[in-house]
Write an enzyme that holds these catalytic residues in place. Structure first.
Site, PDB file in Angstrom:
ATOM      1  N   LYS A 152      16.091  -5.315   0.067  1.00 34.08           N
ATOM      2  CA  LYS A 152      16.886  -4.771   1.183  1.00 34.08           C
ATOM      3  C   LYS A 152      18.096  -4.020   0.622  1.00 34.08           C
ATOM      4  O   LYS A 152      18.708  -4.476  -0.346  1.00 34.08           O
ATOM      5  CB  LYS A 152      17.324  -5.922   2.092  1.00 34.08           C
ATOM      6  CG  LYS A 152      18.010  -5.498   3.389  1.00 34.08           C
ATOM      7  CD  LYS A 152      18.300  -6.706   4.270  1.00 34.08           C
ATOM      8  CE  LYS A 152      19.009  -6.341   5.562  1.00 34.08           C
ATOM      9  NZ  LYS A 152      19.263  -7.518   6.429  1.00 34.08           N
ATOM     10  N   SER A 201      17.937  -7.234  11.230  1.00 39.06           N
ATOM     11  CA  SER A 201      18.194  -5.988  10.547  1.00 39.06           C
ATOM     12  C   SER A 201      17.299  -5.733   9.327  1.00 39.06           C
ATOM     13  O   SER A 201      17.265  -4.618   8.821  1.00 39.06           O
ATOM     14  CB  SER A 201      19.646  -5.954  10.085  1.00 39.06           C
ATOM     15  OG  SER A 201      19.897  -6.975   9.127  1.00 39.06           O
ATOM     16  N   SER A 237      18.387 -11.983  10.947  1.00 39.74           N
ATOM     17  CA  SER A 237      17.877 -10.709  10.437  1.00 39.74           C
ATOM     18  C   SER A 237      16.637 -10.775   9.561  1.00 39.74           C
ATOM     19  O   SER A 237      16.045  -9.738   9.277  1.00 39.74           O
ATOM     20  CB  SER A 237      18.964  -9.994   9.649  1.00 39.74           C
ATOM     21  OG  SER A 237      19.724  -9.235  10.528  1.00 39.74           O
TER      22      SER A 237
HETATM   23  N1  GLN Z   1      21.177  -9.265  14.995  1.00 39.06           N
HETATM   24  C1  GLN Z   1      22.300 -10.027  14.540  1.00 39.06           C
HETATM   25  C2  GLN Z   1      23.517  -9.133  14.469  1.00 39.06           C
HETATM   26  O1  GLN Z   1      23.404  -8.033  14.855  1.00 39.06           O
HETATM   27  C3  GLN Z   1      21.994 -10.639  13.226  1.00 39.06           C
HETATM   28  C4  GLN Z   1      22.030  -9.667  12.128  1.00 39.06           C
HETATM   29  C5  GLN Z   1      21.824 -10.307  10.799  1.00 39.06           C
HETATM   30  O2  GLN Z   1      21.315 -11.411  10.694  1.00 39.06           O
HETATM   31  N2  GLN Z   1      22.258  -9.613   9.769  1.00 39.06           N
HETATM   32  O3  GLN Z   1      24.553  -9.511  14.040  1.00 39.06           O
END
Ligand code: GLN
Length: 495
Positions: free
Chosen positions: A79, A154, A178
């Site tokens: 990532k 994400s 995410s």
């Molecule tokens: N969707 C969550 C956020 O927007 C989690 C994102 C993540 O785990 N990096 O913060």
């Protein structure tokens, strides 16, 4: 069967027996990337030359009879918020578009020293803020089951790479879901380890008390193999846990006798697709039929968890992202004077979701509001931890959904941040509690899209999650279907 269709475990076996070379394996994945990635856009940066170099070097070392790591020669995707020395690491943000880290994240260093060729850096929501990978400053990634849908986020790029055979394994990061939510939306396995189990050193910070590097894979055995490599104490991360690392591949044999499983009753299932709830119920019955003791556990704080998370994470983000000032890192705009330079750099460098979080976080931390918002959210976090501690007095593993719905349309929630935030409702409380949590494919929606189950355990009990995930893999009625990708063969390229 093509090499790219194999699991990491199978590739590891084939490499060790000399049946295939790492160069052949890497070539197969690179060809697959050439074929599929233009349609789905999982990668921000591809690194075919260094991947082949590493593969060649591993093949030579193997030929010389060196004892190598089991994953040596097995490629991996990373990532793009995990720092890689001399390799652009963008966080999918304009502000880091040209940033080249001078050091490796500890997890990246581990995969390099094991001899895993890195295929490239994968797309994400900017600074990992989002649930659909639409917040990338560069392009959205598409869901392989239907390219009109989001892959979740994400870690959308890492998940799509693994789901489509563009990489057998990938590193992701999970702050509030995410890894697990996109894994669920694309039909792969995603593990968020216990907070502190995998070093965060070199993971570009979003919300430091929640961020955690984890694994995207095709199955539990592959997750275990990569966990063996990346888990462990790191003096460079002050929140890293000193506990010894078990062999995660041990204890994966079948048999659930006596495992106590609590099926989660959420405080509200508003917005849950009924087929998601049904899939969880079916999974619970299957566990019971095979010797697990199944009961019900109420997590009454899931709704509050969401509110607490969306104060705590932005608060930490507002502080962490203060470092992007146009002087020390990445993009810098001209401004005439220093104040204008700061505000133009940040104004042009950050996308709308990142700005929204910085503003919410700055507000929640400001004098006069700190007690009412941030401090209150921290108190809720403590209550959530306690609720988990209570649940784990009765149960070894908690079972729930990994996402309230299957994948949704690109654009559907992009203009409605609250709706987008609700897609993490199943994942967030685990993150706040710091416990390990894993998404495993649980079946299919009547629309044909994959649905994920989520398993949660006490801190450092990742092996129980992997064992239970393995059980579901072995008892799956439908074959672990891969998306068909009809649109790749003869279909039109997505813009
Ligand atoms: N969707 C969550 C956020 O927007 C989690 C994102 C993540 O785990 N990096 O913060």
């Amino acid at each position: 069967m093509q090499l790219y269709e194999h699991t990491a475990f199978e590739l590891s076996r084939m490499l060790q027996s000399g049946e295939v070379s790492s160069v052949e394996v890497v070539r197969s994945f690179l060809e697959r990337i050439d074929e599929v990635d233009p349609h789905l856009k999982a990668f921000i940066t591809q690194t075919p030359v260094t991947a082949l170099d590493t593969a060649g070097e591993i093949d030579n070392r193997r030929m010389r009879g060196e004892v190598l790591h089991p994953l040596a020669g097995v490629p991996v995707a990373v990532k793009d918020n995990i720092s890689t020395i001399d390799l652009r690491t963008t966080c999918a943000s304009r502000i880091l578009e040209d940033y080249i880290p001078p050091f490796d994240a500890t997890a990246a260093a581990a995969i390099k020293s094991a001899g895993m060729p890195i295929l490239g850096k994968t797309n994400l929501d900017e600074f990992a803020m989002g649930s659909s990978t639409e917040n990338s400053a560069f392009f959205p990634t598409r869901n392989p089951w239907d390219p009109e849908l989001v892959p979740g986020g994400s870690s959308g790029g890492s998940v799509v790479a693994v789901a489509t055979g563009m990489a057998p394994l990938a590193l992701g990061s999970d702050t509030g879901g995410s890894i697990r939510q996109p894994a669920s939306l694309c039909g792969v396995t995603g593990l968020r380890p216990t907070y502190g189990r995998v070093s965060r050193y070199g993971l570009i910070a979003f919300a430091s008390s929640l961020d955690q590097i984890g694994v995207v894979s095709l199955n539990a055995v592959d997750s275990a193999l990569l966990m063996n490599l990346i888990a462990g104490y790191d003096p460079l991360d002050s929140t890293s846990l000193p506990d010894a690392v078990p062999d995660y591949t041990a204890g994966l044999e079948p048999g659930l006798n006596g495992l106590r499983v609590g099926v989660i009753r959420y405080s509200s299932t508003k917005g849950f697709d009924p087929e998601v709830t049904e899939t969880v119920q079916k999974a619970a019955s299957l566990l019971e039929e095979h010797g697990a003791e199944v009961g019900e556990v109420s997590l009454s704080l899931t709704d509050y968890g969401l509110s607490a998370y969306y104060l705590i994470a932005p608060s930490e983000a507002s502080s962490n992202l203060g470092r992007y000032d146009g002087i020390r890192y990445g993009f810098s705009a001209d401004g005439g004077n220093i104040e204008a330079m700061f505000s133009r750099t940040r104004g042009e460098g950050f996308g709308p979701e990142v700005k929204r979080r910085i503003m919410i976080g700055t507000y929640a931390l400001s004098a006069g509001y700190y007690d009412a918002y941030y401090l209150k959210a921290m108190k809720v976090r403590t209550l959530i931890r306690r609720e988990y501690e209570e649940a784990f007095k009765k149960y070894d593993v908690l079972l729930g959904a990994a996402s309230p719905t299957p994948a949704f349309k690109i654009g559907e929630k992009a203009d409605d941040p609250l709706q987008m935030y609700l897609s993490d409702v199943c994942n967030i409380t685990d993150s706040l509690a710091g416990v390990p949590s894993l998404a495993v494919p649980g079946g299919f929606h009547s629309s044909g899209l994959p649905l994920g189950l989520q398993l949660t355990a006490r801190p450092l009990q990742e092996h129980l999650l992997l064992k239970t995930a393995r059980f579901f893999e072995e008892n799956r009625k439908q074959a672990p279907l891969r998306p068909s990708l009809d649109y790749v063969e003869g279909g039109k390229r997505q813009q």
